[in-house]
Design a protein around this motif. Structure first.
Motif, mmCIF file in Angstrom:
data_model
loop_
_atom_site.group_PDB
_atom_site.id
_atom_site.type_symbol
_atom_site.label_atom_id
_atom_site.label_comp_id
_atom_site.label_asym_id
_atom_site.label_seq_id
_atom_site.Cartn_x
_atom_site.Cartn_y
_atom_site.Cartn_z
ATOM 1 N N ALA A 8 0.868 -1.172 0.000
ATOM 2 C CA ALA A 8 0.000 0.000 0.000
ATOM 3 C C ALA A 8 0.905 1.222 0.000
ATOM 4 O O ALA A 8 1.761 1.371 0.874
ATOM 5 C CB ALA A 8 -0.904 0.010 1.232
ATOM 6 N N ASN A 19 3.628 0.342 2.820
ATOM 7 C CA ASN A 19 3.321 -0.589 3.897
ATOM 8 C C ASN A 19 3.074 -1.948 3.262
ATOM 9 O O ASN A 19 2.402 -2.045 2.234
ATOM 10 C CB ASN A 19 2.071 -0.169 4.659
ATOM 11 C CG ASN A 19 2.339 0.907 5.674
ATOM 12 O OD1 ASN A 19 3.491 1.193 6.006
ATOM 13 N ND2 ASN A 19 1.290 1.522 6.182
ATOM 14 N N VAL A 21 0.997 -5.016 3.509
ATOM 15 C CA VAL A 21 -0.275 -5.247 4.181
ATOM 16 C C VAL A 21 -0.898 -6.570 3.744
ATOM 17 O O VAL A 21 -0.595 -7.102 2.688
ATOM 18 C CB VAL A 21 -1.284 -4.103 3.915
ATOM 19 C CG1 VAL A 21 -0.752 -2.786 4.425
ATOM 20 C CG2 VAL A 21 -1.633 -4.007 2.458
ATOM 21 N N ALA A 23 -4.614 -7.885 2.924
ATOM 22 C CA ALA A 23 -5.931 -7.314 2.633
ATOM 23 C C ALA A 23 -6.723 -8.284 1.777
ATOM 24 O O ALA A 23 -6.159 -9.189 1.154
ATOM 25 C CB ALA A 23 -5.780 -5.979 1.911
ATOM 26 N N THR A 27 -10.327 -5.376 -2.550
ATOM 27 C CA THR A 27 -10.381 -4.017 -2.013
ATOM 28 C C THR A 27 -9.379 -3.131 -2.747
ATOM 29 O O THR A 27 -8.455 -3.607 -3.401
ATOM 30 C CB THR A 27 -10.053 -3.997 -0.506
ATOM 31 O OG1 THR A 27 -8.754 -4.564 -0.313
ATOM 32 C CG2 THR A 27 -11.072 -4.776 0.277
ATOM 33 N N ASN A 30 -5.344 1.458 -1.305
ATOM 34 C CA ASN A 30 -5.143 2.212 -0.069
ATOM 35 C C ASN A 30 -6.329 2.129 0.878
ATOM 36 O O ASN A 30 -6.482 2.963 1.756
ATOM 37 C CB ASN A 30 -4.814 3.668 -0.393
ATOM 38 C CG ASN A 30 -3.431 3.810 -0.980
ATOM 39 O OD1 ASN A 30 -2.561 2.977 -0.746
ATOM 40 N ND2 ASN A 30 -3.227 4.844 -1.766
ATOM 41 N N SER A 31 -7.183 1.119 0.717
ATOM 42 C CA SER A 31 -8.281 0.945 1.670
ATOM 43 C C SER A 31 -7.749 0.305 2.946
ATOM 44 O O SER A 31 -6.598 -0.124 3.011
ATOM 45 C CB SER A 31 -9.384 0.087 1.051
ATOM 46 O OG SER A 31 -8.896 -1.208 0.811
ATOM 47 N N ARG A 32 -8.585 0.199 3.936
ATOM 48 C CA ARG A 32 -8.156 -0.317 5.233
ATOM 49 C C ARG A 32 -7.820 -1.810 5.131
ATOM 50 O O ARG A 32 -8.662 -2.621 4.777
ATOM 51 C CB ARG A 32 -9.253 -0.104 6.253
ATOM 52 C CG ARG A 32 -8.834 -0.421 7.652
ATOM 53 C CD ARG A 32 -9.829 0.151 8.635
ATOM 54 N NE ARG A 32 -9.487 -0.225 9.985
ATOM 55 C CZ ARG A 32 -8.669 0.460 10.760
ATOM 56 N NH1 ARG A 32 -8.128 1.565 10.300
ATOM 57 N NH2 ARG A 32 -8.409 0.068 11.982
ATOM 58 N N PRO A 33 -6.575 -2.194 5.480
ATOM 59 C CA PRO A 33 -6.178 -3.602 5.375
ATOM 60 C C PRO A 33 -6.580 -4.399 6.608
ATOM 61 O O PRO A 33 -6.978 -3.840 7.636
ATOM 62 C CB PRO A 33 -4.650 -3.508 5.287
ATOM 63 C CG PRO A 33 -4.318 -2.287 6.065
ATOM 64 C CD PRO A 33 -5.453 -1.325 5.822
ATOM 65 N N LEU A 34 -6.469 -5.720 6.504
ATOM 66 C CA LEU A 34 -6.699 -6.576 7.661
ATOM 67 C C LEU A 34 -5.586 -6.388 8.684
ATOM 68 O O LEU A 34 -5.835 -6.331 9.884
ATOM 69 C CB LEU A 34 -6.753 -8.042 7.229
ATOM 70 C CG LEU A 34 -7.894 -8.435 6.306
ATOM 71 C CD1 LEU A 34 -7.719 -9.870 5.843
ATOM 72 C CD2 LEU A 34 -9.217 -8.259 7.009
ATOM 73 N N GLU A 35 -4.333 -6.306 8.189
ATOM 74 C CA GLU A 35 -3.187 -6.161 9.079
ATOM 75 C C GLU A 35 -2.012 -5.571 8.306
ATOM 76 O O GLU A 35 -1.789 -5.896 7.148
ATOM 77 C CB GLU A 35 -2.793 -7.535 9.641
ATOM 78 C CG GLU A 35 -1.671 -7.489 10.632
ATOM 79 C CD GLU A 35 -1.355 -8.857 11.215
ATOM 80 O OE1 GLU A 35 -0.387 -8.937 11.983
ATOM 81 O OE2 GLU A 35 -2.052 -9.829 10.897
ATOM 82 N N VAL A 36 -1.256 -4.721 8.972
ATOM 83 C CA VAL A 36 -0.015 -4.190 8.413
ATOM 84 C C VAL A 36 1.117 -5.027 9.017
ATOM 85 O O VAL A 36 1.278 -5.066 10.236
ATOM 86 C CB VAL A 36 0.181 -2.699 8.767
ATOM 87 C CG1 VAL A 36 1.513 -2.191 8.236
ATOM 88 C CG2 VAL A 36 -0.959 -1.879 8.223
#
Length: 113
Positions: A8, A19, A21, A23, A27, A30-36
């Motif tokens: 990302a 990052n 990530v 995901a 998605t 740059n959407s919200r990932p499950l975990e970085v």
């Protein structure tokens, strides 16, 4: 649902920072990932603790979480595979093949084929 390990992008123009990530595959980047699970800085910088002055690209990765997600079935993208292979988590996708040994004095002709 398919889970991917991918990058990302963050940072400014001409100064990227990524990052690493985990995901869902469908998605946006740059959407919200499950975990970085880590970061990657592709801009080469000098190491302050290295006297040789060599440049390096910074990869920080939580290895235990990366192994967990690969074990669960997360599929890394090509770039993420390259980064994970640098750290040693996955086998490299492309490897240099050793040269084949040649037999001296023997050549292949059209009659041999």
């Amino acid at each position: 649902m398919v889970v991917k390990i991918r990058l990302a992008r963050f940072g400014r123009t001409n100064s990227p920072f990524y990052n690493i990530v985990v995901a869902h595959a469908r998605t946006a980047r740059n959407s919200r990932p499950l975990e970085v699970i880590g970061t990657y800085d592709p801009i080469p910088k000098k190491d302050t603790y290295d006297e040789s002055g060599r440049l390096h690209k910074d990869i920080k990765l939580d290895i235990t979480r990366a192994k967990y997600w690969i074990g669960v079935g997360a599929q890394p993208t090509e770039t993420a595979t390259r980064l994970l292979s640098m750290v040693g988590i996955v086998d490299p996708k492309y490897q240099k093949k050793p040269p084949r040994p040649s037999t001296p004095g023997k050549t292949k002709t059209s009659a041999d084929a």
